[in-house]
Design a protein around this motif. Structure first.
Motif, mmCIF file in Angstrom:
data_model
loop_
_atom_site.group_PDB
_atom_site.id
_atom_site.type_symbol
_atom_site.label_atom_id
_atom_site.label_comp_id
_atom_site.label_asym_id
_atom_site.label_seq_id
_atom_site.Cartn_x
_atom_site.Cartn_y
_atom_site.Cartn_z
ATOM 1 N N TYR A 147 0.872 -1.275 0.101
ATOM 2 C CA TYR A 147 -0.069 0.048 -0.159
ATOM 3 C C TYR A 147 0.973 1.338 -0.052
ATOM 4 O O TYR A 147 1.904 1.288 0.775
ATOM 5 C CB TYR A 147 -0.992 -0.119 1.012
ATOM 6 N N ASP A 148 0.767 2.126 -0.942
ATOM 7 C CA ASP A 148 1.355 3.309 -0.923
ATOM 8 C C ASP A 148 0.406 4.503 -0.347
ATOM 9 O O ASP A 148 -0.522 4.806 -0.625
ATOM 10 C CB ASP A 148 1.607 3.780 -2.599
ATOM 11 N N ALA A 149 1.181 5.185 0.707
ATOM 12 C CA ALA A 149 0.412 6.080 1.409
ATOM 13 C C ALA A 149 -0.145 7.550 0.402
ATOM 14 O O ALA A 149 0.789 7.849 -0.075
ATOM 15 C CB ALA A 149 1.419 6.654 2.468
ATOM 16 N N ALA A 150 -1.013 7.722 0.625
ATOM 17 C CA ALA A 150 -2.000 8.804 -0.286
ATOM 18 C C ALA A 150 -1.505 10.167 0.355
ATOM 19 O O ALA A 150 -1.373 11.354 -0.274
ATOM 20 C CB ALA A 150 -3.158 8.624 -0.613
ATOM 21 N N SER A 151 -1.179 10.202 1.420
ATOM 22 C CA SER A 151 -0.657 11.314 2.625
ATOM 23 C C SER A 151 0.223 11.308 3.498
ATOM 24 O O SER A 151 0.510 9.954 3.903
ATOM 25 C CB SER A 151 -2.023 12.258 2.995
ATOM 26 N N SER A 152 0.534 12.358 4.003
ATOM 27 C CA SER A 152 1.662 12.094 5.202
ATOM 28 C C SER A 152 1.214 11.732 6.373
ATOM 29 O O SER A 152 1.858 11.153 7.172
ATOM 30 C CB SER A 152 2.469 13.628 5.330
ATOM 31 N N SER A 153 -0.402 11.337 6.568
ATOM 32 C CA SER A 153 -0.865 10.995 7.534
ATOM 33 C C SER A 153 -0.818 9.506 7.671
ATOM 34 O O SER A 153 -1.291 8.685 8.587
ATOM 35 C CB SER A 153 -2.227 11.418 7.811
ATOM 36 N N GLU A 154 -0.782 8.850 6.374
ATOM 37 C CA GLU A 154 -0.826 7.572 6.222
ATOM 38 C C GLU A 154 0.492 6.960 6.177
ATOM 39 O O GLU A 154 1.479 7.506 6.049
ATOM 40 C CB GLU A 154 -1.593 7.290 4.682
ATOM 41 N N LEU A 155 0.448 5.410 6.373
ATOM 42 C CA LEU A 155 1.810 4.801 6.475
ATOM 43 C C LEU A 155 1.940 3.460 5.154
ATOM 44 O O LEU A 155 0.918 3.041 5.055
ATOM 45 C CB LEU A 155 1.740 3.988 7.848
ATOM 46 N N SER A 156 2.920 3.872 4.671
ATOM 47 C CA SER A 156 3.000 2.903 3.349
ATOM 48 C C SER A 156 3.380 1.418 3.963
ATOM 49 O O SER A 156 4.115 1.275 5.153
ATOM 50 C CB SER A 156 4.097 3.341 2.184
ATOM 51 N N LEU A 157 3.071 0.430 3.328
ATOM 52 C CA LEU A 157 3.085 -0.940 3.687
ATOM 53 C C LEU A 157 3.656 -1.565 2.496
ATOM 54 O O LEU A 157 3.464 -1.350 1.349
ATOM 55 C CB LEU A 157 1.606 -1.588 4.039
ATOM 56 N N LEU A 158 4.442 -2.767 3.132
ATOM 57 C CA LEU A 158 4.756 -3.766 2.146
ATOM 58 C C LEU A 158 4.328 -5.028 2.388
ATOM 59 O O LEU A 158 4.121 -5.434 3.573
ATOM 60 C CB LEU A 158 6.294 -3.861 2.420
ATOM 61 N N ALA A 159 3.962 -6.023 1.633
ATOM 62 C CA ALA A 159 3.281 -7.153 1.558
ATOM 63 C C ALA A 159 3.916 -8.057 2.514
ATOM 64 O O ALA A 159 5.089 -8.136 2.313
ATOM 65 C CB ALA A 159 2.883 -7.920 0.390
ATOM 66 N N ASP A 160 3.164 -8.895 3.468
ATOM 67 C CA ASP A 160 3.911 -9.847 4.303
ATOM 68 C C ASP A 160 4.860 -9.251 5.537
ATOM 69 O O ASP A 160 5.295 -10.170 6.399
ATOM 70 C CB ASP A 160 4.803 -10.815 3.421
ATOM 71 N N GLU A 161 4.746 -7.849 5.675
ATOM 72 C CA GLU A 161 5.456 -7.653 6.776
ATOM 73 C C GLU A 161 4.687 -7.393 8.114
ATOM 74 O O GLU A 161 3.508 -7.598 7.756
ATOM 75 C CB GLU A 161 6.147 -6.179 6.350
ATOM 76 N N VAL A 162 5.097 -7.311 9.253
ATOM 77 C CA VAL A 162 4.235 -7.365 10.208
ATOM 78 C C VAL A 162 4.604 -6.087 10.981
ATOM 79 O O VAL A 162 5.682 -5.724 11.257
ATOM 80 C CB VAL A 162 4.786 -8.675 11.309
ATOM 81 N N ILE A 163 3.107 -5.409 11.368
ATOM 82 C CA ILE A 163 3.426 -4.216 11.974
ATOM 83 C C ILE A 163 2.480 -4.276 13.278
ATOM 84 O O ILE A 163 1.758 -5.233 13.547
ATOM 85 C CB ILE A 163 2.844 -3.030 11.011
ATOM 86 N N THR A 164 2.550 -3.081 13.912
ATOM 87 C CA THR A 164 1.815 -2.932 15.130
ATOM 88 C C THR A 164 0.430 -1.954 14.918
ATOM 89 O O THR A 164 0.870 -0.867 14.049
ATOM 90 C CB THR A 164 2.462 -2.228 16.679
ATOM 91 N N VAL A 165 -0.703 -2.272 15.190
ATOM 92 C CA VAL A 165 -1.664 -1.453 14.852
ATOM 93 C C VAL A 165 -2.421 -1.215 16.252
ATOM 94 O O VAL A 165 -2.401 -1.881 17.171
ATOM 95 C CB VAL A 165 -2.644 -2.121 14.118
ATOM 96 N N SER A 166 -3.313 -0.076 16.072
ATOM 97 C CA SER A 166 -4.302 0.144 17.438
ATOM 98 C C SER A 166 -5.305 0.969 16.857
ATOM 99 O O SER A 166 -5.237 1.555 15.765
ATOM 100 C CB SER A 166 -3.308 1.107 18.480
ATOM 101 N N SER A 167 -6.368 1.258 17.549
ATOM 102 C CA SER A 167 -7.601 1.866 17.584
ATOM 103 C C SER A 167 -7.389 3.298 18.053
ATOM 104 O O SER A 167 -7.072 3.365 19.477
ATOM 105 C CB SER A 167 -8.893 1.225 17.964
ATOM 106 N N VAL A 168 -7.740 4.357 17.252
ATOM 107 C CA VAL A 168 -7.882 5.609 17.799
ATOM 108 C C VAL A 168 -9.165 6.279 17.905
ATOM 109 O O VAL A 168 -9.922 5.988 16.874
ATOM 110 C CB VAL A 168 -7.026 6.609 17.007
#
Length: 389
Positions: free
Chosen positions: A340-361
């Motif tokens: 996933y390519d971030a559309a703005s500075s508030s978003e985070l770009s992603l690479l398939a198969d990587e593992v990240i930490t997520v939370s709900s705001v």
């Protein structure tokens, strides 16, 4: 010591006789014994075989080792009778570079994993290339080199002997011709009325001397003719062996072609397997970096689905796991399904198969979560994630 001096004098006389004969032939002052047509044909065929064998060897060496500096280094090691040091091939160097970079980017990422897999395949290609080069050197280049340095050197030696025997023969023919001419002139003078009693003994001695010289010259001619015929037969037998050399070279050529076919088939199989492994990655990364209208479009790489048609998150994610995450305001690990390519500075770009930490705001759109990778933070779409237990 006396024997050595006499032998040296005899050799010097023979060498001088050959030199005189060769020089007079070059100036067209004496006749030259021509070899028979069959022997001339065999000699021409041998020269042609030597010429093309050397050219094939040279071009094969260039094919197996395109770097002229490395070829010269290997030649020097061979001349010094030392073992050539092992060195990594270009494929192996590229493979090591890809593997190191893949580990740097992370084996858990799509790009890092692809680099590692590509690097391993490049190392396999390098190993196959070394085996092919070694096989070709042993089964193709070595027999060709043995012919040039062995069989053909013997042919050159015997051909030089034949040339010397031919010069000896022609020199003997010239001596016989001169002796016969001198004997004929003396006989003609002897048949004329004597000029006086004091000349009779002189003419008798001269006739006897010329007759003996003629007999000696004729004897030397017979010996020279016999030695020339014998050497011509030896040379002919060696030259006829060129046909056997051709047959041997043909078998070596078949081995070389078989080695090439096996090498290229193995390389093709390695690349097909790599294509399958890389094609299993659901990645928009390769699509985004593919230039429009590029000729590489002929390579079959599966295209990732556009964001609008991405599947909805699995039901297990939409209820307990996701609801729990939102209710507790805690954090969870999530695996990225697609790039996933971030559309703005508030978003985070992603690479398939990587593992990240997520939370709900609180207050964030229900289709988004806050993602974190190291010190990087940004919004990420839920449909691109799979929450891990």
């Amino acid at each position: 010591m006396e024997f050595n001096v006499r032998r040296l004098a005899a050799d010097a006389g023979t060498f001088l006789s050959r030199a005189v004969q060769f020089t007079e032939e070059k100036f067209g002052q004496v006749e030259k014994t021509e070899l028979d047509a069959h022997l001339e044909t065999l000699l021409s065929r041998a020269e042609s075989t030597k010429h093309w064998t050397e050219k094939i060897m040279k071009q094969t060496e260039v094919l197996l080792q395109p770097n002229p500096n490395v070829r010269m280094e290997e030649f020097l090691y061979e001349m010094l009778d030392k073992k050539v040091p092992m060195r990594a091939s270009n494929h192996e160097l590229l493979g090591e570079c890809m593997i190191d970079s893949g580990h740097e980017f992370g084996p858990g990422t799509a790009y890092g994993s692809a680099l590692i897999k590509s690097g391993e395949t490049e190392k396999l290609l390098g190993s196959s290339e070394k085996e092919f080069i070694q096989s070709s050197a042993i089964n193709f280049l070595t027999p060709f080199r043995n012919f040039i340095e062995g069989d053909f050197k013997t042919i050159l030696k015997e051909r030089k002997l034949l040339q010397n025997k031919r010069l000896d023969l022609d020199a003997a023919k010239n001596r016989v011709k001169k002796a016969r001419a001198a004997d004929a002139r003396a006989a003609e003078l002897n048949s004329s009325p004597p000029l006086g009693e004091e000349y009779v003994a002189h003419f008798s001695y001269m006739l006897s001397f010329l007759h003996v010289r003629l007999l000696k010259a004729e004897t030397e001619l017979r010996i020279a003719q016999s030695e020339f015929d014998r050497q011509a037969e030896i040379t002919r037998l060696l030259l006829e062996g060129i046909s056997s050399a051709h047959a041997h070279h043909l078998r070596c050529l078949n081995d070389f072609v078989d080695a090439q076919a096996a090498y290229y088939a193995q390389c093709y199989q390695y690349m097909v397997n790599l294509q399958k492994q890389l094609g299993s990655f659901p990645s928009t990364f390769s699509n985004n970096n593919q230039p429009t209208g590029s000729s590489s479009a002929s390579i079959s790489v599966p295209t990732a689905q556009p964001a609008a048609s991405l599947p909805a998150p699995p039901p297990s994610q939409t209820s307990p796991a996701l609801n729990e995450l939102r209710s507790t305001s805690g954090t969870r690990k999530a695996r990225v399904l697609y790039d996933y390519d971030a559309a703005s500075s508030s978003e985070l770009s992603l690479l398939a198969d990587e593992v990240i930490t997520v939370s709900s705001v609180p207050g964030m759109d229900s289709d988004w979560l806050m993602g974190q990778r190291g010190n990087q933070k940004g919004k990420v779409p839920i449909t691109y994630l799979e929450l891990l237990n």
